[in-house]
Design an enzyme around this catalytic site. Structure first.
Site, PDB file in Angstrom:
ATOM      1  N   LYS A   1       0.838  -1.201   0.000  1.00 27.92           N
ATOM      2  CA  LYS A   1       0.000   0.000   0.000  1.00 27.92           C
ATOM      3  C   LYS A   1       0.868   1.245   0.000  1.00 27.92           C
ATOM      4  O   LYS A   1       1.935   1.249   0.604  1.00 27.92           O
ATOM      5  CB  LYS A   1      -0.871   0.013   1.261  1.00 27.92           C
ATOM      6  N   ARG A  31     -10.305 -11.624   1.702  1.00 26.26           N
ATOM      7  CA  ARG A  31     -11.147 -12.698   1.165  1.00 26.26           C
ATOM      8  C   ARG A  31     -10.429 -14.049   1.222  1.00 26.26           C
ATOM      9  O   ARG A  31     -11.073 -15.090   1.311  1.00 26.26           O
ATOM     10  CB  ARG A  31     -11.610 -12.333  -0.257  1.00 26.26           C
TER      11      ARG A  31
HETATM   12  N1  BES Z   1      -8.101  -3.832   4.228  1.00 20.65           N
HETATM   13  C1  BES Z   1      -8.301  -3.424   2.888  1.00 20.65           C
HETATM   14  C2  BES Z   1      -9.628  -2.695   2.669  1.00 20.65           C
HETATM   15  C3  BES Z   1      -9.766  -1.347   3.335  1.00 20.65           C
HETATM   16  C4  BES Z   1      -9.484  -0.201   2.638  1.00 20.65           C
HETATM   17  C5  BES Z   1     -10.227  -1.249   4.627  1.00 20.65           C
HETATM   18  C6  BES Z   1      -9.631   1.033   3.245  1.00 20.65           C
HETATM   19  C7  BES Z   1     -10.380  -0.019   5.231  1.00 20.65           C
HETATM   20  C8  BES Z   1     -10.095   1.125   4.551  1.00 20.65           C
HETATM   21  C9  BES Z   1      -8.301  -4.645   1.982  1.00 20.65           C
HETATM   22  O1  BES Z   1      -7.522  -5.710   2.398  1.00 20.65           O
HETATM   23  C10 BES Z   1      -7.759  -4.185   0.672  1.00 20.65           C
HETATM   24  O2  BES Z   1      -6.645  -3.769   0.631  1.00 20.65           O
HETATM   25  N2  BES Z   1      -8.583  -4.258  -0.361  1.00 20.65           N
HETATM   26  C11 BES Z   1      -8.211  -3.824  -1.650  1.00 20.65           C
HETATM   27  C12 BES Z   1      -8.729  -4.849  -2.641  1.00 20.65           C
HETATM   28  C13 BES Z   1      -8.225  -4.638  -4.029  1.00 20.65           C
HETATM   29  C14 BES Z   1      -6.756  -4.960  -4.117  1.00 20.65           C
HETATM   30  C15 BES Z   1      -9.014  -5.535  -4.933  1.00 20.65           C
HETATM   31  C16 BES Z   1      -8.867  -2.460  -1.907  1.00 20.65           C
HETATM   32  O3  BES Z   1      -9.984  -2.246  -1.465  1.00 20.65           O
HETATM   33  O4  BES Z   1      -8.234  -1.625  -2.516  1.00 20.65           O
HETATM   34 ZN    ZN Z   2      -5.472  -5.551   1.793  1.00 15.83          ZN
END
Ligand code: BES
Ligand code: ZN
Ligand code: ZN
Length: 505
Positions: A276, A350
């Site tokens: 990230k 997931r």
């Molecule tokens: N933990 C994150 C989702 C999230 C984002 C929670 C912002 C709280 C605030 C999750 O694991 C994630 O990173 N999801 C990605 C999925 C994508 C790579 C398909 C996302 O939402 O960007």
């Molecule tokens: Zn994630």
């Protein structure tokens, strides 16, 4: 915090701080305080007459009356009658309690909201929730605690009608348990990643289990290997912190309905090799909000001894980067036997959840299966920061969850689970991909999970990515006085509590 219900006319209440409420559009209808008014020479009516008290929502006016037992009266505006909701009780009492605390008052008396035509059990529950949720602070790591001596110690709920005292008492008690559970969830979420590791979380779950006589089992990495949880384990692979799967079982009604809850407990989500950006990683210690809400629900359900059966699975791991970490394009074999192509290591939630869903369905028969997770940033894009996304294969479950959301103030809104979205998850090399592209991100995440839910299993998924955490900037427009401006909101626990209560009724 001590809670008392007293049957007494308002003018006889001994208190430093007596809270009463008025409606904006029924400002002259203040019958319920008539005998109080007599004692203070119609002071409130005069303020209404001069327009100083209008009853606008959250307007507050403080009086130092003479002729009654209370030293202060706080008049809170309730706004228009048609806009009234239980949630407004929470907001009003949160504001009142914070006001009392600011001026270092230790005890607060509040009328029973009999002017609002509400069920006494519900009003007492909401009064207490507003106060206890509204006073929450996370200052554990501050050497100088802000006004640590200032604590409201007693709440008195005052009713003129002794016939409803028992209901107020019961609702108040429920409110105490529910708010303490939600505040416990806030504490769990607010701990930074290095503190709230899977190991630490599982210790706290053990404490909840011991305190409330709930069965608990904790799966270690080796147990998960035996179960073949290749998806969950892949996420843990890059971390020095051992993963844990905590399973708790509460049996409050043998032979009756059983609900299963699975919570995402990623105690820190760096994104893995699909790392990230700095700003996006900042709050990722809160990526265990689903598991925290699950534990909070178990705590509340078992403390209140609900006549239901509840199985809770909390899936705890970090998502980190090291030489062992799983890689983009890896192909995993999940516990179900399905293979998964990893398009993005940041879509780890997931992967953790799919094995947890397989596990709970293998070992437990549930009448309803819920999963709750900070799963997709797309949920924030779709619904913002006050409503959680939900997707389900059962209209009946949605009905229960929707009502629980409206009641608790932790609202949910349904997104579709149409089969056509599955096309976004088709892999060339494996049975399914873990990412479905930019469009409909919350839906494709749920479609992924659905692949791991049995055909005939009633299931509902709750995405709390937008609602589990509050940020100062967002608080500027959300303006909810019983939710902290920064940090964990505790969302999910009160929602799921009311959901299981209504589903099993
Ligand atoms: N933990 C994150 C989702 C999230 C984002 C929670 C912002 C709280 C605030 C999750 O694991 C994630 O990173 N999801 C990605 C999925 C994508 C790579 C398909 C996302 O939402 O960007
Ligand atoms: Zn994630
Ligand atoms: Zn995550």
């Amino acid at each position: 915090m001590e809670l008392k219900v007293i049957s007494q006319p308002l003018e006889e209440v001994k208190s430093e701080f007596l809270v009463i409420t008025v409606f904006e559009d029924e400002i002259n209808n203040i019958d319920y305080i008539q005998s109080l008014e007599k004692k203070i020479n119609g002071k409130i009516a005069k303020l209404i007459e001069t327009g100083e008290v209008k009853g606008k929502y959250r307007e507050f006016t403080i009086l130092h009356p003479e002729g009654i037992e209370a030293t202060r009266i706080l008049i809170m505006g309730l706004g228009k009658r048609k806009d009234f909701s239980l949630d407004r009780i929470r907001s009003i009492t949160a504001n009142s309690a914070r006001y009392a605390r600011r001026i270092d008052i230790k005890e607060m008396a509040i009328h029973d909201f009999s002017n609002c035509n509400v069920d006494p059990t519900e009003s007492a529950e909401c009064i207490v929730e507003g106060i206890l949720l509204g006073m929450y602070r996370f200052d554990k790591y501050k050497s100088k605690k802000k006004h640590s001596h200032k604590k409201l110690k007693t709440i008195q709920i005052v009713t003129a009608n002794p016939d409803i005292a028992e209901q107020l008492e019961a609702g108040g008690k429920k409110g105490v348990v529910l708010s303490n559970s939600a505040n416990f969830v806030r504490d769990l979420v607010n701990e930074p990643g290095s503190m709230m590791t899977p190991t630490r979380f599982s210790e706290l779950a053990q404490e909840v289990a011991t305190d409330n006589g709930v069965d608990i089992k904790i799966l270690e990495r080796s147990d998960m290997q035996k179960e073949g949880m290749g998806a969950f384990l892949a996420v843990s692979q890059g971390s020095d912190e051992p993963p844990k799967m905590v399973i708790m079982e509460y049996k409050g009604n043998p032979g009756g309905k059983t609900i299963g809850i699975v919570g995402k407990g990623v105690t820190f989500d760096s994104g893995g090799y699909d790392i990230k950006p700095a700003a996006g990683m900042l709050r990722m210690y809160a990526d265990m909000g689903g598991a925290a809400a699950t534990l909070g629900t178990m705590k509340a359900v078992s403390e209140l001894k609900l006549p239901i059966n509840l199985v809770a699975v909390m899936s705890l791991t970090e998502n980190m980067v090291n030489g062992n970490a799983f890689k983009p394009s890896d192909i995993l074999t999940s516990m179900s036997g399905k293979t998964i192509e990893v398009l993005n290591t940041d879509a780890e939630g997931r992967l953790v959840l799919c094995d947890s869903l397989t596990y709970i369905q293998k070992y437990y028969k549930t009448d309803a299966l819920v999963d709750i997770a900070t799963l997709t940033g797309a949920a924030i894009i779709a619904l913002g920061r006050t409503v959680s996304a939900t997707l389900t294969n059962s209209d009946e479950l949605y009905d229960h969850l929707y009502k629980a959301g409206e009641y608790s103030g932790e609202r949910v809104w349904r997104l579709p689970l149409y089969e056509e979205y599955r096309a976004q998850l088709v892999s060339d090399v494996a049975d399914i991909e873990n990412v479905g592209g930019r469009s409909a991100g919350t839906i494709t995440a749920a479609i992924f999970l659905k692949d791991f839910v049995d055909e005939d299993q009633d299931w509902i998924h709750i995405d709390i990515a937008g609602t589990a955490m509050m940020e100062e900037e967002i608080a500027r427009y959300v303006k909810n006085p019983y939710i902290p401006k920064e940090g964990g909101t505790g969302t999910g626990t009160r929602l799921m509590f009311h959901f299981v209560e209504s589903f099993c009724n």
